[in-house]
Design an enzyme around this catalytic site. Structure first.
Site, PDB file in Angstrom:
ATOM      1  N   PHE A 138      -3.672  -4.605   2.310  1.00 42.46           N
ATOM      2  CA  PHE A 138      -3.846  -4.547   4.000  1.00 42.46           C
ATOM      3  C   PHE A 138      -4.990  -5.760   4.274  1.00 42.46           C
ATOM      4  O   PHE A 138      -5.847  -5.728   3.360  1.00 42.46           O
ATOM      5  CB  PHE A 138      -4.547  -3.161   4.252  1.00 42.46           C
ATOM      6  CG  PHE A 138      -4.648  -3.073   5.815  1.00 42.46           C
ATOM      7  CD1 PHE A 138      -3.491  -2.578   6.436  1.00 42.46           C
ATOM      8  CD2 PHE A 138      -5.648  -3.402   6.515  1.00 42.46           C
ATOM      9  CE1 PHE A 138      -3.318  -2.249   7.872  1.00 42.46           C
ATOM     10  CE2 PHE A 138      -5.838  -3.222   7.965  1.00 42.46           C
ATOM     11  CZ  PHE A 138      -4.615  -2.807   8.554  1.00 42.46           C
ATOM     12  N   TYR A 177      -8.207   8.287  10.469  1.00 45.90           N
ATOM     13  CA  TYR A 177      -7.407   8.403  11.618  1.00 45.90           C
ATOM     14  C   TYR A 177      -6.000   8.264  11.358  1.00 45.90           C
ATOM     15  O   TYR A 177      -5.158   8.615  12.265  1.00 45.90           O
ATOM     16  CB  TYR A 177      -7.759   7.313  12.740  1.00 45.90           C
ATOM     17  CG  TYR A 177      -7.936   6.101  12.065  1.00 45.90           C
ATOM     18  CD1 TYR A 177      -6.603   5.404  11.964  1.00 45.90           C
ATOM     19  CD2 TYR A 177      -8.943   5.274  11.866  1.00 45.90           C
ATOM     20  CE1 TYR A 177      -6.687   3.851  11.357  1.00 45.90           C
ATOM     21  CE2 TYR A 177      -9.052   4.025  11.353  1.00 45.90           C
ATOM     22  CZ  TYR A 177      -7.964   3.316  11.151  1.00 45.90           C
ATOM     23  OH  TYR A 177      -8.177   2.180  10.741  1.00 45.90           O
ATOM     24  N   LYS A 178      -5.472   8.277  10.162  1.00 44.05           N
ATOM     25  CA  LYS A 178      -4.215   8.308   9.824  1.00 44.05           C
ATOM     26  C   LYS A 178      -3.563   9.676   9.463  1.00 44.05           C
ATOM     27  O   LYS A 178      -3.769  10.435  10.221  1.00 44.05           O
ATOM     28  CB  LYS A 178      -3.864   7.163   8.792  1.00 44.05           C
ATOM     29  CG  LYS A 178      -4.191   5.668   9.274  1.00 44.05           C
ATOM     30  CD  LYS A 178      -4.024   4.604   8.107  1.00 44.05           C
ATOM     31  CE  LYS A 178      -4.362   3.470   8.659  1.00 44.05           C
ATOM     32  NZ  LYS A 178      -4.738   2.301   7.547  1.00 44.05           N
ATOM     33  N   ASP A 228      -9.030   2.118  -2.341  1.00 43.36           N
ATOM     34  CA  ASP A 228      -8.848   2.188  -0.853  1.00 43.36           C
ATOM     35  C   ASP A 228      -7.866   3.363  -0.752  1.00 43.36           C
ATOM     36  O   ASP A 228      -6.616   3.250  -1.299  1.00 43.36           O
ATOM     37  CB  ASP A 228      -8.377   0.881  -0.370  1.00 43.36           C
ATOM     38  CG  ASP A 228      -8.246   1.144   1.071  1.00 43.36           C
ATOM     39  OD1 ASP A 228      -7.861   1.950   1.537  1.00 43.36           O
ATOM     40  OD2 ASP A 228      -8.561   0.142   1.931  1.00 43.36           O
ATOM     41  N   ARG A 265       8.753   0.646   9.138  1.00 40.49           N
ATOM     42  CA  ARG A 265       7.894   1.418   8.417  1.00 40.49           C
ATOM     43  C   ARG A 265       7.932   2.941   9.358  1.00 40.49           C
ATOM     44  O   ARG A 265       8.037   2.930  10.376  1.00 40.49           O
ATOM     45  CB  ARG A 265       6.294   1.398   8.521  1.00 40.49           C
ATOM     46  CG  ARG A 265       6.008  -0.018   7.897  1.00 40.49           C
ATOM     47  CD  ARG A 265       4.415  -0.151   7.663  1.00 40.49           C
ATOM     48  NE  ARG A 265       3.824   0.483   8.576  1.00 40.49           N
ATOM     49  CZ  ARG A 265       2.411   0.535   8.731  1.00 40.49           C
ATOM     50  NH1 ARG A 265       1.634   0.378   7.506  1.00 40.49           N
ATOM     51  NH2 ARG A 265       1.763   0.933   9.900  1.00 40.49           N
TER      52      ARG A 265
END
Ligand SMILES: *Cc1c(COP(=O)(O)O)cnc(C)c1O
Length: 405
Positions: free
Chosen positions: A124, A216-217, A193, A364
């Protein structure tokens, strides 16, 4: 598989009751839980109590009586079981990017005679951007080495390695234990990560030195909820926090003129916590205490495999699977390439199937097992078939780019 068979799987699903604990708009098939998780229905109540009782009535007393002061470590202890860590090993606060900075700076300092930080260009982007900024700030000959193949990148000049366990684009999942062992064999510090891992399946930090991620995912902590940092117990006495703010001080309220780090993981706290965001996260963590992560993984594998099967059963529609076919090598998302990915995703969203698009051609779809049903997967696959077979995405409305894709 038929829709009826999917409904039967839902009826037998050991996690089925959790769906009722989330607010989900009618008619929306939400396959973006890998970007922003759905809202636990307990969150508004918890936030309302924090605002209307704790803030309104207790005011500054809330730091003690509502444990606002303890949020970084209370929330950290709530995250710990999701990543195979124990109490006192995780601190919550700041954003992921800031936590990456703290972890990588601490990792570099633990190997002061080495000058290379290994990162992965396919990570990312913020992970890479932060390492670029860190290396500039450190000066002293530090450099970044990007890996394709980890084995060739490792050498006795490598101080630290930063990798995501799950690739945010393809959902490909690395073997954490094997990679950590490989990095340690080269004498380097391993920083994981876990943004696309935590809450998606059981994680075991194992021998990792540091691990971090957002909440928050798949954790469903809410938009902008704070990030977490795991520090292995063996490093807690030596690892240094470059952002040596007062919350990481041994005695913040002694107001000493110089920084003296707290014992344990709390030294990685920086400043006054974002209390209301932390409260929203605490609502999600209360739910996670009741969740069997192995059931989450089993359902995730079943949902993602079913999705691939159903989408591919429609024949070649210009889609190419971008995720590993072997579920052992996958996180909880499935990605397909399509040359007209952007308008295809817009057309899907218009019909209630919420995935997302990543340039130049990636579609996605994230699968959050706590609130997705097998019938949702069936319906999503059917709508994808319709949009592609009837070329509904060619409608010119879908060509215009929105700011957030
Ligand atoms: C989502 C995500 C981030 C987010 O970074 P923020 O600082 O929270 O905006 C960072 N890294 C990875 C790998 C991610 O998936």
């Amino acid at each position: 598989m038929t829709r009826e068979e999917c409904a039967a799987l839902d009826a037998a699903d050991p996690l089925k009751h959790f769906r009722d604990e989330f607010a989900l708009p009618d008619g929306m098939i939400y396959l973006t839980g890998n970007s922003l998780g759905a809202m636990p229905k307990s969150a508004p109540e918890r936030i309302s109590a924090a605002v209307n009782d704790e803030w309104a009535n207790r005011l500054v007393g809330g730091w003690n009586s509502a444990r606002w002061y303890n949020q970084p470590t209370d929330l950290g202890d709530g995250i710990a079981p999701l990543i195979g860590a124990g109490p006192g090993q995780v601190v919550v606060g700041d954003s992921t990017s800031v936590v990456i900075y703290k972890a990588m700076a601490a990792a570099a300092r633990l190997r002061p005679d080495r000058r290379v930080i290994v990162s992965d260009l396919s990570n990312f982007p913020t992970d890479r951007y932060v390492v670029e900024g860190l290396v500039k700030g450190l000066g002293g000959g530090y450099e970044i080495r990007d890996i394709g193949d980890l084995g060739t990148a490792l050498g006795d000049d490598v101080a630290a390695v930063l990798l995501s366990q799950v690739d945010y684009r393809t959902g490909a999942r690395r073997d954490m234990a094997a990679v950590t062992a490989q990095v340690h064999a080269a004498g380097a510090i391993m920083v994981w990560d876990l943004c696309h891992s935590v809450g998606a399946f059981p994680v075991d930090v194992g021998d990792a030195d540091f691990a971090l991620g957002c909440t928050y995912k798949y954790v469903n902590g809410g938009p902008g909820s704070p990030a977490f940092l795991y520090v292995a117990p063996r490093h807690q006495a030596d690892a240094e926090n470059v952002l040596s703010g007062w919350y990481g001080h041994a005695e913040p309220f002694a107001f000493e003129p110089h920084f003296r780090p707290a014992e344990g993981v709390r030294r990685f706290a920086v400043s006054t916590p974002h209390v209301l965001s932390g409260v929203a996260l605490s609502a999600a963590l209360e739910m996670w205490k009741r969740v069997d992560l192995h059931a989450v993984r089993a359902k995730s594998v079943a949902l993602t495999s079913l999705f691939i099967d159903l989408v591919e059963a429609g024949g070649d529609r210009g889609l190419t699977l971008a995720s590993p076919r072997d579920p052992d090598e996958r996180g909880s998302q499935v990605s397909f390439l399509h040359p007209d990915g952007y308008p295809v995703m817009r057309a899907l969203i218009d019909r209630g199937v919420h995935g997302d698009y990543r340039a130049p051609s990636l579609l996605r779809f994230g699968f959050a097992p706590l609130y997705l049903r097998y019938v949702d997967v069936w319906d999503a696959a059917a709508l994808i078939g319709e949009v592609l077979d009837k070329e509904l995405w060619r409608d010119e409305r879908y060509a215009q780019r929105l700011a957030v894709t």
